[in-house]
Design a protein around this motif. Structure first.
Motif, PDB file in Angstrom:
ATOM      1  N   SER A   1       0.832  -1.203   0.000  1.00  0.00           N
ATOM      2  CA  SER A   1       0.000   0.000   0.000  1.00  0.00           C
ATOM      3  C   SER A   1       0.867   1.252   0.000  1.00  0.00           C
ATOM      4  O   SER A   1       0.546   2.244  -0.677  1.00  0.00           O
ATOM      5  CB  SER A   1      -0.919  -0.003   1.223  1.00  0.00           C
ATOM      6  N   ALA A   2       1.982   1.208   0.734  1.00  0.00           N
ATOM      7  CA  ALA A   2       2.893   2.354   0.769  1.00  0.00           C
ATOM      8  C   ALA A   2       3.485   2.625  -0.602  1.00  0.00           C
ATOM      9  O   ALA A   2       3.558   3.777  -1.054  1.00  0.00           O
ATOM     10  CB  ALA A   2       4.002   2.110   1.792  1.00  0.00           C
TER      11      ALA A   2
ATOM     12  N   SER B   1       0.975   4.089  -2.968  1.00  0.00           N
ATOM     13  CA  SER B   1       0.659   5.494  -2.701  1.00  0.00           C
ATOM     14  C   SER B   1       1.780   6.433  -3.126  1.00  0.00           C
ATOM     15  O   SER B   1       1.645   7.651  -3.005  1.00  0.00           O
ATOM     16  CB  SER B   1       0.370   5.689  -1.209  1.00  0.00           C
TER      17      SER B   1
ATOM     18  N   ALA C   1       5.313   5.898  -2.295  1.00  0.00           N
ATOM     19  CA  ALA C   1       6.574   5.722  -1.579  1.00  0.00           C
ATOM     20  C   ALA C   1       7.498   4.819  -2.392  1.00  0.00           C
ATOM     21  O   ALA C   1       7.071   3.799  -2.927  1.00  0.00           O
ATOM     22  CB  ALA C   1       6.320   5.100  -0.198  1.00  0.00           C
TER      23      ALA C   1
ATOM     24  N   THR D   1      10.902   5.911   3.383  1.00  0.00           N
ATOM     25  CA  THR D   1       9.508   6.347   3.253  1.00  0.00           C
ATOM     26  C   THR D   1       8.559   5.166   3.338  1.00  0.00           C
ATOM     27  O   THR D   1       7.492   5.247   3.958  1.00  0.00           O
ATOM     28  CB  THR D   1       9.301   7.082   1.917  1.00  0.00           C
ATOM     29  N   ILE D   2       8.936   4.046   2.717  1.00  0.00           N
ATOM     30  CA  ILE D   2       8.089   2.849   2.772  1.00  0.00           C
ATOM     31  C   ILE D   2       7.932   2.388   4.211  1.00  0.00           C
ATOM     32  O   ILE D   2       6.824   2.059   4.663  1.00  0.00           O
ATOM     33  CB  ILE D   2       8.692   1.727   1.907  1.00  0.00           C
TER      34      ILE D   2
ATOM     35  N   GLU E   1       5.643   4.820   6.051  1.00  0.00           N
ATOM     36  CA  GLU E   1       4.238   4.662   5.667  1.00  0.00           C
ATOM     37  C   GLU E   1       3.649   3.379   6.236  1.00  0.00           C
ATOM     38  O   GLU E   1       2.488   3.341   6.641  1.00  0.00           O
ATOM     39  CB  GLU E   1       4.103   4.666   4.142  1.00  0.00           C
ATOM     40  N   ALA E   2       4.459   2.312   6.260  1.00  0.00           N
ATOM     41  CA  ALA E   2       3.989   1.024   6.764  1.00  0.00           C
ATOM     42  C   ALA E   2       4.055   0.950   8.286  1.00  0.00           C
ATOM     43  O   ALA E   2       3.568  -0.015   8.889  1.00  0.00           O
ATOM     44  CB  ALA E   2       4.801  -0.117   6.160  1.00  0.00           C
ATOM     45  N   ARG E   3       4.690   1.941   8.905  1.00  0.00           N
ATOM     46  CA  ARG E   3       4.809   2.026  10.360  1.00  0.00           C
ATOM     47  C   ARG E   3       5.568   0.828  10.938  1.00  0.00           C
ATOM     48  O   ARG E   3       5.149   0.206  11.916  1.00  0.00           O
ATOM     49  CB  ARG E   3       3.436   2.150  11.015  1.00  0.00           C
TER      50      ARG E   3
END
Length: 219
Positions: free
Chosen positions: A171-172, A175, A177, A182-183, A186-188
């Motif tokens: 999903s990252a 969007s 990334a 950044t990935i 975004e994925a935390r």
């Protein structure tokens, strides 16, 4: 108050029963005490905690009797599924907010008219209740589709315990990334975890390294 603290507060059955009663009509302490079958002192303690948390408000009538009611603009949303848990306090937004730009699949054609008579308001209320039911059904459908996607990812990778991680990484990238930092953000997840997930996804031909970072591999 933090939504997790609100959930802890609502873990008490009598507080939930108080809110259920107040959702029907404002009540004073004696009414609530009779309804619950507990002492007024215990009711006052519950109400004090609910009021402090912002769930309940009070007003005093001309006879100086204090009535309690659920806070006017409160809404607590809880989402529990095999693929995530989230809770948040939400508040009704302005009826004039344009949702078309941020929610392109949603159209709301019901408008509030300050000068509408009671019959018109009754019709608007019915339409809003129908819309609420439709949104609830749409939410259940979305959750079902999310579950199906997680299962397909799990079947493809062969690692059901980490399907949530792979889905978050994909999903990252989808969007926008591309770089590892950044990935992971975004994925935390920590960067080493995201890096391992990317390596496994690449081995299965789901993602590939591109000149500017990682990209999905539709082939």
């Amino acid at each position: 108050m933090d939504s997790a603290a609100l959930l802890d507060l609502l873990g008490n059955e009598n507080r939930r029963r108080i809110l259920r009663l107040l959702s029907q009509k404002p009540c004073y302490v004696t009414e609530i005490s009779d309804y619950l079958g507990v002492s007024p002192k215990a009711v006052i303690d519950h109400l004090r905690k609910l009021e402090k948390a912002g769930l309940v408000e009070s007003r005093t009538d001309e006879k100086r009797r204090k009535y309690f009611h659920i806070a006017r603009h409160l809404r607590l949303e809880v989402n529990v599924s095999p693929y995530g848990f989230a809770s948040k306090s939400a508040y009704p937004t302005s009826s004039g907010l344009d949702m078309s730009s941020s929610c392109r699949h949603l159209s709301i054609n019901v408008t509030c008219q300050d000068d509408a008579d009671v019959c018109e308001l009754a019709g608007e209320l019915r339409k809003l209740e129908e819309l609420e039911n439709e949104l609830s059904l749409a939410q259940r459908r979305v959750q079902g589709r999310i579950g199906e996607i997680h299962e397909r990812i799990s079947d493809t990778i062969g690692d059901p315990e980490n399907s949530r991680l792979y889905a978050a990484v994909l999903s990252a990238i989808d969007s926008g990334a591309a770089d590892l930092e950044t990935i992971a953000e975004e994925a935390r997840v920590p960067e080493p975890v995201a890096e391992d997930a990317l390596s496994i996804l690449a081995d299965h031909g789901v993602v590939r390294r591109a000149d500017d970072g990682w990209a999905l591999d539709p082939a």
